[in-house]
Design a protein around this motif. Structure first.
Motif, PDB file in Angstrom:
ATOM      1  N   ILE A  98     -48.323  62.100  17.131  1.00 51.80           N
ATOM      2  CA  ILE A  98     -47.499  63.150  16.533  1.00 51.80           C
ATOM      3  C   ILE A  98     -46.269  63.305  17.422  1.00 51.80           C
ATOM      4  CG2 ILE A  98     -47.371  65.571  15.842  1.00 51.80           C
ATOM      5  CD1 ILE A  98     -50.467  65.392  15.418  1.00 51.80           C
ATOM      6  N   ALA A  99     -45.120  62.888  16.894  1.00 53.54           N
ATOM      7  CA  ALA A  99     -43.882  62.865  17.668  1.00 53.54           C
ATOM      8  C   ALA A  99     -43.217  64.242  17.729  1.00 53.54           C
ATOM      9  CB  ALA A  99     -42.917  61.842  17.080  1.00 53.54           C
ATOM     10  N   VAL A 144     -44.769  71.379   9.989  1.00 52.65           N
ATOM     11  CA  VAL A 144     -44.026  70.149   9.757  1.00 52.65           C
ATOM     12  C   VAL A 144     -44.335  69.215  10.926  1.00 52.65           C
ATOM     13  CG1 VAL A 144     -41.751  69.109   9.432  1.00 52.65           C
ATOM     14  CG2 VAL A 144     -42.216  71.413   8.535  1.00 52.65           C
ATOM     15  N   MET A 145     -44.871  68.049  10.598  1.00 53.89           N
ATOM     16  CA  MET A 145     -45.204  67.065  11.631  1.00 53.89           C
ATOM     17  C   MET A 145     -44.475  65.767  11.328  1.00 53.89           C
ATOM     18  SD  MET A 145     -49.356  67.358  12.216  1.00 53.89           S
ATOM     19  CE  MET A 145     -49.659  66.132  10.981  1.00 53.89           C
ATOM     20  N   ASP A 146     -43.823  65.223  12.329  1.00 53.91           N
ATOM     21  CA  ASP A 146     -43.267  63.881  12.245  1.00 53.91           C
ATOM     22  C   ASP A 146     -44.179  62.999  13.079  1.00 53.91           C
ATOM     23  OD1 ASP A 146     -41.112  64.674  10.660  1.00 53.91           O
ATOM     24  OD2 ASP A 146     -39.918  65.209  12.407  1.00 53.91           O
ATOM     25  N   VAL A 147     -44.754  61.982  12.437  1.00 50.98           N
ATOM     26  CA  VAL A 147     -45.752  61.151  13.097  1.00 50.98           C
ATOM     27  C   VAL A 147     -45.280  59.705  13.179  1.00 50.98           C
ATOM     28  CG1 VAL A 147     -47.600  62.678  12.307  1.00 50.98           C
ATOM     29  CG2 VAL A 147     -47.050  60.649  10.976  1.00 50.98           C
ATOM     30  N   THR A 148     -45.769  59.011  14.197  1.00 51.03           N
ATOM     31  CA  THR A 148     -45.452  57.600  14.363  1.00 51.03           C
ATOM     32  C   THR A 148     -46.421  56.768  13.518  1.00 51.03           C
ATOM     33  OG1 THR A 148     -46.964  57.263  16.211  1.00 51.03           O
ATOM     34  CG2 THR A 148     -44.745  58.082  16.743  1.00 51.03           C
ATOM     35  N   ALA A 149     -46.177  55.475  13.490  1.00 53.44           N
ATOM     36  CA  ALA A 149     -47.058  54.560  12.756  1.00 53.44           C
ATOM     37  C   ALA A 149     -48.466  54.559  13.341  1.00 53.44           C
ATOM     38  CB  ALA A 149     -46.473  53.151  12.774  1.00 53.44           C
ATOM     39  N   ALA A 150     -48.616  54.977  14.592  1.00 51.20           N
ATOM     40  CA  ALA A 150     -49.926  55.009  15.241  1.00 51.20           C
ATOM     41  C   ALA A 150     -50.794  56.181  14.766  1.00 51.20           C
ATOM     42  CB  ALA A 150     -49.750  55.085  16.758  1.00 51.20           C
TER      43      ALA A 150
END
Length: 116
Positions: free
Chosen positions: A43-44, A58-64
């Motif tokens: 979770i970036a 609101v969550m911006d997440v990486t491909a991981a």
């Protein structure tokens, strides 16, 4: 590249409870192991907004990011379990939440970029 998730949840609609919930989320108030677990999951960025007793996360997440893996890791982490147990006292599920569902994923219905 990140993907955005928007999730909804209600708080118990009592001013004192809401104030305590907000105090627990003030800068530096969330336990460091809980913050570390969020970041370790991919979770970036994460923000929680409130209007009345409705929360929007609101969550911006990486491909991981893998929500199933995050749920399993959280269940095995005593610090996260303690945090979630504490937060459960302030939160209430949305009426349309599935059994066992806490934060409900919001569906995108408008995107300015798609309008041309």
């Amino acid at each position: 590249m990140t993907k955005r998730h928007v999730l909804l949840l209600d708080l118990v609609d009592e001013p004192e409870s809401i104030a305590r919930y907000e105090a627990w989320h003030a800068a530096g108030a969330v336990p460091k192991p809980v913050v570390a677990s969020i970041r370790a999951a991919g979770i970036a960025a994460m923000q929680i907004f409130r209007s009345g007793n409705r929360l929007v996360m609101v969550m911006d997440v990486t491909a991981a990011f893998d929500p199933t893996a995050k749920a399993h890791a959280d269940a095995a982490d005593l610090d996260v379990v303690a945090w979630e147990t504490l937060m459960d006292g302030f939160q209430q599920r949305l009426p349309w939440a599935a059994a066992g569902e806490k934060w409900v994923q919001a569906g995108l219905i408008f995107d300015l970029a798609a309008q041309g």
